[in-house]
Design a protein around this motif. Structure first.
Motif, PDB file in Angstrom:
ATOM      1  N   SER A  12      86.611 101.932 109.304  1.00  0.00           N
ATOM      2  CA  SER A  12      85.348 101.187 109.388  1.00  0.00           C
ATOM      3  C   SER A  12      85.131 100.285 108.176  1.00  0.00           C
ATOM      4  CB  SER A  12      84.173 102.153 109.531  1.00  0.00           C
ATOM      5  OG  SER A  12      84.068 102.966 108.368  1.00  0.00           O
ATOM      6  N   TYR A  42      93.459  95.686 118.186  1.00  0.00           N
ATOM      7  CA  TYR A  42      92.009  95.820 118.005  1.00  0.00           C
ATOM      8  C   TYR A  42      91.360  96.527 119.199  1.00  0.00           C
ATOM      9  CZ  TYR A  42      87.168  94.659 116.988  1.00  0.00           C
ATOM     10  OH  TYR A  42      85.833  94.739 116.730  1.00  0.00           O
ATOM     11  N   SER A  46      89.492 100.038 119.068  1.00  0.00           N
ATOM     12  CA  SER A  46      88.090 100.044 119.506  1.00  0.00           C
ATOM     13  C   SER A  46      87.871 101.072 120.607  1.00  0.00           C
ATOM     14  CB  SER A  46      87.666  98.659 119.987  1.00  0.00           C
ATOM     15  OG  SER A  46      87.664  97.748 118.918  1.00  0.00           O
ATOM     16  N   PRO A  51      87.355 101.097 115.413  1.00  0.00           N
ATOM     17  CA  PRO A  51      87.677  99.678 115.186  1.00  0.00           C
ATOM     18  C   PRO A  51      87.646  99.338 113.695  1.00  0.00           C
ATOM     19  CG  PRO A  51      85.396  99.887 115.833  1.00  0.00           C
ATOM     20  CD  PRO A  51      86.007 101.265 115.943  1.00  0.00           C
TER      21      PRO A  51
END
Length: 96
Positions: A12, A42, A46, A51
């Motif tokens: 994060s 990505y 995610s 992500p």
């Protein structure tokens, strides 16, 4: 010297950095990652709930070299700016 240490870094807080079109001219001295590969990674992260914070790339002056448009492509992945016009204005500002 200092002993090897582990430094925890949560995804994060991680911003991915990429070399844009100029990396294709370096004969393996820089890694070029295609926008499709970036998007795939990505999306996978995610979907897993981890992500990264975002993306960056260098060199802005090389944007468009070999027809690689990271400004546009990374915006499409992150969906930050609502229109290509917004992205074009951002690029113009950075070139000043």
């Amino acid at each position: 010297g200092l002993p090897n240490q582990r430094v925890p870094l949560p995804l994060s807080k991680l911003v991915w950095g990429f070399a844009n079109g100029w990396a294709l001219d370096t004969e393996d001295k820089a890694l070029y990652v295609s926008p499709k590969a970036i998007e795939s990674a990505y999306v996978a992260l995610s979907n897993a709930g981890i992500p990264p914070r975002g993306f960056m790339f260098w060199v802005l002056g090389e944007e468009g070299k070999h027809d690689i448009q990271y400004t546009k492509e990374l915006n499409n992945i992150l969906e930050i700016r609502s229109s290509q016009n917004d992205v074009s204005k951002l690029k113009e500002t950075k070139e000043l």
